[in-house]
Design an enzyme around this catalytic site. Structure first.
Site, PDB file in Angstrom:
ATOM      1  N   HIS A  76       0.852  -1.202   0.000  1.00 10.35           N
ATOM      2  CA  HIS A  76       0.000   0.000   0.000  1.00 10.35           C
ATOM      3  C   HIS A  76       0.880   1.241   0.000  1.00 10.35           C
ATOM      4  O   HIS A  76       1.797   1.355   0.821  1.00 10.35           O
ATOM      5  CB  HIS A  76      -0.892   0.000   1.237  1.00 10.35           C
ATOM      6  CG  HIS A  76      -1.713   1.238   1.396  1.00 10.35           C
ATOM      7  ND1 HIS A  76      -1.615   2.058   2.509  1.00 10.35           N
ATOM      8  CD2 HIS A  76      -2.636   1.813   0.586  1.00 10.35           C
ATOM      9  CE1 HIS A  76      -2.465   3.067   2.380  1.00 10.35           C
ATOM     10  NE2 HIS A  76      -3.087   2.943   1.228  1.00 10.35           N
ATOM     11  N   SER A  77       0.620   2.174  -0.912  1.00 12.22           N
ATOM     12  CA  SER A  77       1.264   3.486  -0.920  1.00 12.22           C
ATOM     13  C   SER A  77       2.789   3.343  -0.991  1.00 12.22           C
ATOM     14  O   SER A  77       3.315   2.752  -1.944  1.00 12.22           O
ATOM     15  CB  SER A  77       0.800   4.262   0.314  1.00 12.22           C
ATOM     16  OG  SER A  77       1.058   5.626   0.202  1.00 12.22           O
TER      17      SER A  77
END
Length: 234
Positions: A76-77
């Site tokens: 994520h991210s």
């Protein structure tokens, strides 16, 4: 039964995956949600020497010591930069990659090379003002449009992150290209998002792509939809 390794983004920790982890386990899957060195429950290990390579090694070693193969590896991210490094180091252990509203870096790029200048400058200024020149303060949950119920909790849970993790270039040998099963998930319910260009690049590469209408922390805003998307990725 599949093995999922879910890698959180900047300032977060393994805690952010608890809803998705429980849902995947309820379907009978093995799930690992490591916290990267220096943040959250491993914040006691915070130092200016912690960098992107430290975090790549965190996840590589988890997979090696747990003796896992055919792993569904999700980042994520900022975690997108981490999983690219992991997949390049141990490509033979990875069955699928999932970039969740994430940075997809090329060889020699740092995260800051791809972040819009205004966002990078804001972070660097925060480091100068409150971070002793090397600690990046968390971005408030409101900016990421985290659902209202979770915002205070997320802001309490997030911790500073070493600047070197954003500044160190990612080194890739090309082994990652052997992994053909790749998905990019865009969180389309917040802005200004730096991730849409990566989503468009993913489509151009022929990766699987999908969009979920929610804030940046998809695992908190839409855990059920994300769980289904992760199971479909393998």
């Amino acid at each position: 039964m599949s093995t999922f390794v879910l890698v959180h983004g900047a300032w977060h920790g393994g805690w952010c995956w608890k809803r998705v982890r429980g849902a995947l386990q309820a379907h009978g899957h093995q799930v690992f949600t490591p916290t990267l060195t220096g943040v959250a429950d491993r914040s006691h290990l915070l130092s200016r020497e912690v960098n992107l390579e430290t975090h790549i090694t965190d996840v590589v070693n988890l997979i090696l010591w747990e003796e896992r193969s055919d792993v569904v590896l999700c980042g994520h991210s900022y975690g997108g930069a981490v999983i690219s490094g992991v997949a390049d180091r141990i490509a033979d252990r990875i069955g699928a990659l999932v970039y969740l509203d994430a940075f997809v870096l090329q060889n020699g790029q740092s995260l800051y090379d791809t972040l819009p200048a205004a966002q990078k400058d804001m972070q660097v200024e925060g480091v100068k003002q409150t971070g002793d020149g090397w600690k990046v303060p968390p971005i408030p949950a409101e900016v990421f449009n985290v659902n209202a119920k979770d915002r205070d909790w997320v802001n309490r849970q997030c911790t500073v992150q070493p600047l070197a993790t954003f500044q160190q270039p990612l080194r890739l040998t090309g082994a990652i290209d052997r992994i053909k099963n790749v998905t990019f998930i865009l969180a389309s319910g917040w802005g200004p998002t730096p991730f849409r260009p990566f989503y468009e690049q993913a489509k151009a590469k022929g990766w699987k792509t999908l969009s979920i209408e929610c804030g940046h922390d998809v695992m908190l805003d839409e855990p059920e939809a994300l769980t289904e998307s992760l199971m479909a990725a393998h």
